[in-house]
Design an enzyme around this catalytic site. Structure first.
Site, PDB file in Angstrom:
ATOM      1  N   HIS A 280       0.863  -1.183   0.000  1.00  0.00           N
ATOM      2  CA  HIS A 280       0.000   0.000   0.000  1.00  0.00           C
ATOM      3  C   HIS A 280       0.896   1.229   0.000  1.00  0.00           C
ATOM      4  O   HIS A 280       1.965   1.211   0.619  1.00  0.00           O
ATOM      5  CB  HIS A 280      -0.898   0.005   1.248  1.00  0.00           C
ATOM      6  CG  HIS A 280      -2.018   0.978   1.163  1.00  0.00           C
ATOM      7  ND1 HIS A 280      -1.881   2.290   1.531  1.00  0.00           N
ATOM      8  CD2 HIS A 280      -3.286   0.826   0.718  1.00  0.00           C
ATOM      9  CE1 HIS A 280      -3.037   2.920   1.336  1.00  0.00           C
ATOM     10  NE2 HIS A 280      -3.903   2.058   0.835  1.00  0.00           N
ATOM     11  N   ASP A 332      -7.828  -5.734  -0.134  1.00  0.00           N
ATOM     12  CA  ASP A 332      -8.277  -6.478  -1.312  1.00  0.00           C
ATOM     13  C   ASP A 332      -8.010  -7.974  -1.218  1.00  0.00           C
ATOM     14  O   ASP A 332      -8.690  -8.770  -1.871  1.00  0.00           O
ATOM     15  CB  ASP A 332      -7.645  -5.887  -2.576  1.00  0.00           C
ATOM     16  CG  ASP A 332      -8.239  -4.524  -2.890  1.00  0.00           C
ATOM     17  OD1 ASP A 332      -9.435  -4.327  -2.604  1.00  0.00           O
ATOM     18  OD2 ASP A 332      -7.516  -3.656  -3.390  1.00  0.00           O
TER      19      ASP A 332
END
Ligand code: CMC
Length: 398
Positions: A280, A332
Site C-alpha cells: 500500500h 483487497d
C-alpha cells in the site's frame, strides 16, 4: 522616474512569468496536495479516520446508510435523518428505460467496470441540471449516483449476458438488495448481507487514493459530477488499485492450499512479479480494514471448510510476505476471499469496491467544488527542442 517605473514593472512581469517551481517525487510519493475534512489514512495503520470516527469502528457497527450519511454530511444521522436519507436512497434505486435500453446493447464479454462509467455518462446526458453546482442539487445528485451505480453494474451484467433485467426490492436496505441483485435475485442470509455491508463501509473512503484524486482533478475543472465519477471508475479499474481484489481471488484459487503458498510467493518474487492484495502507498505496517474483514472470515469459517482454507492461506501468505519482503496485506486480499465465499462472480469484485467508494467520491467532489482551485501541475519537459517544421516532401528523405 518614468523609466525607473517601467523597469520595475518589467521586473515584476518577468518574476511572475518564472515562478519558483517545486519538483515533487514521481507518483506523488509522500506529497500532501490539499486539505480534507473527510478522511485520514494513518501511515501506522492504527487510527485511520472517517469524519472523526475510526474506520474499523464504522466497519464493525455502521450500516451503509449511516456511514454514507456521515461521509456526505460530516456527522452520524439522528433517527429521523437516517429514515429520510434511507427513503431518498431507496427511491433512487431504479434506472430510466432509455438507460436500460442502452445497457442491452453492450457486449457481454466487456468488464463490468465499463458498464458503470458508461451508464453514469448516460445518466448525465439525461440530467437537465447536470451542470448546476448549487449545494442542494449536488447532494441530490450524489444520492442519485450512489443509488443507481450498483444497478448500472448489475443490469449491464445481467442484461448483456442473460438478457435479464434484475428489479430492485426497495423493502430491503441498500447493501442487502445490492448483494441479492448481484447474485441474480438469490436472497442473502443476514450474516452474508452484514458481512457484505461491512466491506462496503470499509471501502467507502480512504484519503487521496488514485480514484478519489481523479475525482478531485475532474471536479476542479468544474466539470459535472457524472463525468468525475466516471473518471474515478476508470482509475479504480486498474490492478494496482481496485482491480486488485479480483486478482487476489484469482491468486488464492491458483495457490489452492496453504502448503503451496511459500513456493508460489518465492517463484513470483523471483520473477519480480507482485503478490496481489499486498502492499500500500500509505500503510507500510498494517491495513486496519483487514482486522474487521478477518473477523468476518473467521465467523464464516465456523461453518465453512472453504472459508477456513482461505483463512489458512491468507495467514501463510501474510507470514511469508512479511518474512521475505516486510510487506503487509491490504483490504483487497480479504474482500477477494469474502466475495468468493458470498458466491459473487469474480468480475464483480472491483465494481463492489466502486459501489462502496462512490460515497467518498461524491463527498470529495462536493468538497472540491465548494473550495475550488483548478488542479494543474507543471511538467518537467525532457524531450527534444529547436526542431523546425519541414514540409512533407522534405521529411524522411532516405
Ligand atoms: N508484491 C511484491 N512486491 C511488492 C508488492 C507486492 N504486492 N508491493 C510492493 N512491492 C515491492 C515493490 O516491488 C518495491 O520493491 P523494490 O523497492 O525492491 O523495487 C517496493 O515493494 C515498493 O513498492 P512500490 O510499488 O514502489 O510501492 P507503491 O507505494 O508505489 O505501490 C501498490 C503501492 C499498492 C501499488 C503496490 O504495493 C502494489 O502494486 N500492490 C499490489 C496491488 C494491490 O494489492 N493493490 C491494492 C492496494 S490497497 C487498495 C487500494 O487502495 O487500491
Amino acid at each position: 522616474m518614468c523609466g525607473q517605473k517601467t523597469e520595475a514593472k518589467k521586473e515584476t512581469k518577468e518574476t511572475k512569468a518564472e515562478p519558483q517551481y517545486i519538483r515533487i517525487p514521481k507518483g506523488c510519493v509522500n506529497v500532501i496536495v490539499d486539505t480534507t475534512k473527510i478522511s485520514y489514512v494513518d501511515p501506522k495503520g492504527q487510527i485511520t479516520i472517517i469524519r472523526g470516527y475510526r474506520i474499523d469502528d464504522l466497519g464493525k457497527h455502521a450500516s451503509f446508510e449511516e456511514a454514507a450519511y456521515l461521509v456526505l454530511f460530516g456527522r452520524l444521522p439522528c433517527e429521523d435523518e437516517l429514515k429520510e436519507f434511507s427513503k431518498k436512497l431507496n427511491s433512487e434505486r431504479w434506472l430510466p428505460v432509455k438507460v436500460i435500453d442502452a445497457l442491452k446493447q453492450i457486449p457481454p464479454f466487456a468488464h463490468p467496470m465499463f458498464y458503470g462509467s458508461y451508464g453514469l455518462l448516460l445518466l448525465g446526458m439525461y440530467d437537465p441540471d447536470e451542470g448546476d453546482l448549487s449545494i442542494d442539487k449536488l447532494y441530490d445528485r450524489a444520492i442519485r449516483i450512489i443509488a443507481k451505480l450498483p444497478l448500472l453494474f448489475i443490469n449491464g451484467w445481467h442484461l448483456s449476458r442473460y438478457g435479464r433485467l434484475i428489479e430492485p426490492d426497495r423493502s430491503l436496505n441498500h447493501a442487502k438488495d445490492v448483494l441479492r441483485m448481484i447474485r441474480g435475485g438469490n436472497m442473502p442470509t443476514d450474516t452474508e448481507a452484514r458481512a457484505f455491508e461491512s466491506s462496503l463501509v470499509l471501502y467507502m473512503d480512504h484519503g487521496f487514493n488514485a480514484s478519489t484524486f481523479t475525482t478531485r482533478v475532474i471536479a476542479s475543472t468544474l466539470s459535472d459530477m457524472y463525468s468525475a465519477i466516471a473518471g474515478a471508475i476508470g482509475a479504480l479499474k486498474g490492478p494496482l488499485h481496485g482491480g486488485a481484489n479480483q486478482k487476489a481471488i484469482e491468486m488464492l484459487l491458483e495457490i489452492g492450499s496453504p502448503e503451496n503458498v511459500r513456493w508460489y510467493v518465492e517463484e513470483k518474487l523471483k520473477r519480480h512479479e507482485k503478490i496481489m492484495g499486498f502492499g500500500h502507498r500509505v500503510y507500510k505496517l498494517h491495513d486496519p480494514r483487514t482486522d474487521v474483514l478477518r473477523e468476518w472470515l473467521e465467523k464464516l469459517a465456523e461453518t465453512s471448510g472453504e472459508a477456513k482454507k482461505f483463512l489458512d492461506m491468507i495467514n501463510e501468505l501474510e507470514k511469508t510476505m512479511w518474512e521475505l519482503k516486510r510487506i503487509p496485506s491490504n483490504i483487497d486480499l480479504y474482500t477477494g476471499a469474502l466475495y468468493y465465499l458470498l458466491k459473487i462472480p469474480k468480475e464483480f469484485y472491483t465494481p463492489i469496491f466502486a459501489i462502496g467508494r462512490v460515497v467518498g467520491w461524491t463527498a470529495h467532489y462536493i468538497e472540491q467544488v465548494s473550495n475550488n482551485k483548478i488542479i494543474r501541475p507543471k511538467e518537467d519537459y525532457d524531450g527534444p527542442r529547436g526542431l523546425t517544421y519541414k514540409p512533407l516532401e522534405e521529411r524522411c528523405k532516405r
